[in-house]
Enzyme design. Structure first.
Site, PDB file in Angstrom:
ATOM      1  N   ASP A  15       1.122  -1.152   0.103  1.00 35.99           N
ATOM      2  CA  ASP A  15      -0.097   0.064  -0.059  1.00 35.99           C
ATOM      3  C   ASP A  15       0.871   1.409   0.042  1.00 35.99           C
ATOM      4  O   ASP A  15       1.948   1.198   0.398  1.00 35.99           O
ATOM      5  CB  ASP A  15      -0.889   0.191   1.311  1.00 35.99           C
ATOM      6  CG  ASP A  15      -1.718   1.248   1.112  1.00 35.99           C
ATOM      7  OD1 ASP A  15      -2.409   1.457   0.327  1.00 35.99           O
ATOM      8  OD2 ASP A  15      -1.919   2.020   2.248  1.00 35.99           O
ATOM      9  N   SER A  16       0.444   2.584  -0.043  1.00 36.79           N
ATOM     10  CA  SER A  16       1.086   3.745  -0.270  1.00 36.79           C
ATOM     11  C   SER A  16       1.445   3.893   1.275  1.00 36.79           C
ATOM     12  O   SER A  16       2.421   4.716   1.404  1.00 36.79           O
ATOM     13  CB  SER A  16       0.357   4.681  -0.872  1.00 36.79           C
ATOM     14  OG  SER A  16      -1.005   5.076   0.109  1.00 36.79           O
ATOM     15  N   TYR A  47      -0.966   8.573  -2.411  1.00 38.82           N
ATOM     16  CA  TYR A  47      -0.852   8.319  -3.688  1.00 38.82           C
ATOM     17  C   TYR A  47      -2.160   8.970  -4.437  1.00 38.82           C
ATOM     18  O   TYR A  47      -2.328   9.327  -5.645  1.00 38.82           O
ATOM     19  CB  TYR A  47      -0.823   7.007  -4.185  1.00 38.82           C
ATOM     20  CG  TYR A  47       0.514   6.313  -4.080  1.00 38.82           C
ATOM     21  CD1 TYR A  47       1.578   6.691  -3.473  1.00 38.82           C
ATOM     22  CD2 TYR A  47       0.474   4.979  -4.654  1.00 38.82           C
ATOM     23  CE1 TYR A  47       2.855   6.103  -3.237  1.00 38.82           C
ATOM     24  CE2 TYR A  47       1.666   4.347  -4.318  1.00 38.82           C
ATOM     25  CZ  TYR A  47       2.760   4.630  -4.178  1.00 38.82           C
ATOM     26  OH  TYR A  47       3.976   4.255  -3.939  1.00 38.82           O
ATOM     27  N   GLY A  48      -3.138   9.135  -3.327  1.00 39.08           N
ATOM     28  CA  GLY A  48      -4.368   9.775  -3.966  1.00 39.08           C
ATOM     29  C   GLY A  48      -4.568  11.007  -5.052  1.00 39.08           C
ATOM     30  O   GLY A  48      -5.509  10.760  -5.628  1.00 39.08           O
ATOM     31  N   CYS A  78      -4.402  -1.477  -2.096  1.00 35.25           N
ATOM     32  CA  CYS A  78      -4.524  -0.140  -2.256  1.00 35.25           C
ATOM     33  C   CYS A  78      -5.444   0.209  -3.557  1.00 35.25           C
ATOM     34  O   CYS A  78      -5.086  -0.200  -4.564  1.00 35.25           O
ATOM     35  CB  CYS A  78      -3.061   0.617  -2.334  1.00 35.25           C
ATOM     36  SG  CYS A  78      -2.903   2.361  -3.137  1.00 35.25           S
ATOM     37  N   ASN A  79      -6.510   0.677  -3.501  1.00 38.32           N
ATOM     38  CA  ASN A  79      -7.381   1.067  -4.531  1.00 38.32           C
ATOM     39  C   ASN A  79      -6.870   1.932  -5.663  1.00 38.32           C
ATOM     40  O   ASN A  79      -6.923   1.805  -6.665  1.00 38.32           O
ATOM     41  CB  ASN A  79      -8.699   1.887  -3.705  1.00 38.32           C
ATOM     42  CG  ASN A  79      -9.273   0.871  -3.023  1.00 38.32           C
ATOM     43  OD1 ASN A  79     -10.235   0.134  -3.672  1.00 38.32           O
ATOM     44  ND2 ASN A  79      -9.216   0.636  -1.772  1.00 38.32           N
ATOM     45  N   THR A  80      -6.003   3.075  -5.071  1.00 35.62           N
ATOM     46  CA  THR A  80      -5.411   3.958  -6.043  1.00 35.62           C
ATOM     47  C   THR A  80      -4.458   3.045  -7.088  1.00 35.62           C
ATOM     48  O   THR A  80      -4.616   3.221  -8.407  1.00 35.62           O
ATOM     49  CB  THR A  80      -4.689   5.083  -5.427  1.00 35.62           C
ATOM     50  OG1 THR A  80      -5.549   5.650  -4.252  1.00 35.62           O
ATOM     51  CG2 THR A  80      -4.208   6.253  -6.315  1.00 35.62           C
ATOM     52  N   GLU A 163      -2.483   9.048   7.427  1.00 30.31           N
ATOM     53  CA  GLU A 163      -1.063   9.148   7.373  1.00 30.31           C
ATOM     54  C   GLU A 163      -0.329   9.752   8.371  1.00 30.31           C
ATOM     55  O   GLU A 163       0.618   9.804   8.864  1.00 30.31           O
ATOM     56  CB  GLU A 163      -0.609   9.482   6.032  1.00 30.31           C
ATOM     57  CG  GLU A 163      -0.608   8.283   4.866  1.00 30.31           C
ATOM     58  CD  GLU A 163      -0.053   7.151   5.148  1.00 30.31           C
ATOM     59  OE1 GLU A 163       1.289   7.307   5.508  1.00 30.31           O
ATOM     60  OE2 GLU A 163      -0.428   6.275   5.127  1.00 30.31           O
ATOM     61  N   CYS A 197     -11.101   2.967  -0.340  1.00 27.67           N
ATOM     62  CA  CYS A 197      -9.630   3.272  -0.274  1.00 27.67           C
ATOM     63  C   CYS A 197      -9.444   2.594   1.314  1.00 27.67           C
ATOM     64  O   CYS A 197      -9.890   2.686   2.147  1.00 27.67           O
ATOM     65  CB  CYS A 197      -9.530   4.771   0.137  1.00 27.67           C
ATOM     66  SG  CYS A 197      -7.902   5.165   0.669  1.00 27.67           S
ATOM     67  N   THR A 198      -8.140   1.783   1.063  1.00 30.82           N
ATOM     68  CA  THR A 198      -7.966   1.092   2.338  1.00 30.82           C
ATOM     69  C   THR A 198      -7.484   1.770   3.549  1.00 30.82           C
ATOM     70  O   THR A 198      -7.611   1.286   4.621  1.00 30.82           O
ATOM     71  CB  THR A 198      -6.551  -0.259   2.123  1.00 30.82           C
ATOM     72  OG1 THR A 198      -5.760   0.627   1.396  1.00 30.82           O
ATOM     73  CG2 THR A 198      -7.160  -0.827   0.908  1.00 30.82           C
ATOM     74  N   HIS A 199      -7.339   3.215   3.471  1.00 32.38           N
ATOM     75  CA  HIS A 199      -7.107   3.864   4.591  1.00 32.38           C
ATOM     76  C   HIS A 199      -8.236   4.176   5.473  1.00 32.38           C
ATOM     77  O   HIS A 199      -8.478   4.449   6.547  1.00 32.38           O
ATOM     78  CB  HIS A 199      -6.568   5.282   4.291  1.00 32.38           C
ATOM     79  CG  HIS A 199      -5.004   5.325   3.805  1.00 32.38           C
ATOM     80  ND1 HIS A 199      -4.513   4.542   2.796  1.00 32.38           N
ATOM     81  CD2 HIS A 199      -3.978   5.801   4.571  1.00 32.38           C
ATOM     82  CE1 HIS A 199      -3.084   4.993   2.988  1.00 32.38           C
ATOM     83  NE2 HIS A 199      -2.966   5.722   3.925  1.00 32.38           N
TER      84      HIS A 199
HETATM   85  N1  DGL Z   1      -4.778   3.376   0.624  1.00 32.71           N
HETATM   86  C1  DGL Z   1      -4.750   3.665  -0.725  1.00 32.71           C
HETATM   87  C2  DGL Z   1      -6.096   3.349  -1.270  1.00 32.71           C
HETATM   88  O1  DGL Z   1      -6.780   2.524  -0.966  1.00 32.71           O
HETATM   89  C3  DGL Z   1      -4.349   5.074  -1.003  1.00 32.71           C
HETATM   90  C4  DGL Z   1      -4.294   6.433  -0.283  1.00 32.71           C
HETATM   91  C5  DGL Z   1      -3.655   7.344  -0.510  1.00 32.71           C
HETATM   92  O2  DGL Z   1      -2.378   6.899  -0.673  1.00 32.71           O
HETATM   93  O3  DGL Z   1      -3.996   8.293  -1.096  1.00 32.71           O
HETATM   94  O4  DGL Z   1      -6.490   4.068  -2.358  1.00 32.71           O
END
Ligand code: DGL
Length: 279
Positions: A15-16, A47-48, A78-80, A163, A197-199
């Site tokens: 993940d990011s 990363y978003g 990570c979805n992104t 983060e 988003c996994t966050h």
């Molecule tokens: N956790 C990531 C996701 O699922 C990325 C969040 C990020 O880095 O902006 O999209």
């Protein structure tokens, strides 16, 4: 070029930053016997808001690194990265790097589940700007459920809040409330919201506070874990290449002490982390 290898290796989870831990936790619960390497690119998160090219380049670096560490199977938790890099890596890079290795994402398994959750087919998606702009969820949902209506809301502040250790602080309420309201204003009868988003599960308490009663909120951890368990049953040749010692190695591109502290709180178990550089 990654060497072809017959040596068993851990399952890589990327993940990011911290978000993939929400996936890893459920994967380790469902499949405790395997070995894992978790890699968070915290130094370059979030990363978003980043471009396709950058997300692709960073994700490919991480995948190559995990292959070098012996992983035959890597989960983009990570979805992104799943939205912006997965397909290119699967179609263009893997055949050159090593066609026997696999990289899987989180969007498809999540979408497969949504049909069982919704009653009225009005689906809300919250995600990073990158994921929402990519329309990956819209395309995947339309393939499986052409009659569903999809309403997306980018929540660009949520991952940075996580983060920066602000997820449980009162300041986070403002952004969560605002973005949930913006989503529900698009269609008040949305009955299921995918946390794309996994966050975001790290903000779950606050999200549930502002979602209308009766609206279901869908985190991805268990869905992805079940889907991986199913994948390993359907692909015994891959399962045989994954080592089983019940260990997890934590890697971050940022400060390992800071990562270990946050990860230990989240996973409710003490972890140590090592710092690595991706290039
Ligand atoms: N956790 C990531 C996701 O699922 C990325 C969040 C990020 O880095 O902006 O999209």
């Amino acid at each position: 070029m990654t060497q072809k290898s017959t040596v068993k290796g851990p399952i890589g989870v990327f993940d990011s930053g911290y978000g993939g831990l929400t996936i890893l936790r459920d994967i380790m619960k469902a499949l405790p016997d395997y070995d894992y390497i978790y890699l968070g690119d915290n130094a370059r998160a979030p990363y978003g808001g980043r471009s396709y090219d950058i997300v692709y380049r960073f994700t490919l670096q991480a995948v190559r690194y995990l292959f070098e560490r012996g992983c035959h199977l890597v989960i983009l938790a990570c979805n992104t990265a799943s939205a912006k890099a997965l397909r290119t890596i699967q179609q263009n890079d893997l055949p050159m790097i090593d066609p026997d290795r696999r990289v899987l994402g989180v969007i498809r398994p999540t979408v497969e589940k949504i049909g069982e959750i919704t009653d009225n087919g009005n689906i809300g998606i919250v995600g990073t700007s990158g994921t929402v702009r990519s329309q990956s969820y819209d395309m995947e949902i339309k393939k499986l459920y052409p009659d569903f209506n999809i309403f997306s809301q980018a929540c660009p502040m949520w991952a940075p809040l996580v983060e920066n250790g602000e997820a449980d602080k009162p300041g986070a309420d403002y952004f969560v409330k605002r973005d949930i309201e913006l989503l529900m204003r698009q269609e008040p009868s949305i009955d299921s919201i995918i946390l794309g988003c996994t966050h975001y599960p790290l903000l779950l308490d606050k999200i549930e506070r502002y979602v209308p009663q009766g609206t279901k909120v869908l985190p991805q951890g268990k869905i992805v874990a079940d889907s991986l368990a199913d994948y390993l049953v359907r692909h015994p040749e891959m399962a045989a290449k994954c080592s089983r010692g019940g260990t997890c190695t934590y890697l971050t591109t940022e400060n390992p002490e800071k990562f270990a502290e946050s990860a230990s709180v989240f996973l409710s178990t003490p972890v140590t982390a090592q710092s690595i550089t991706l290039s």
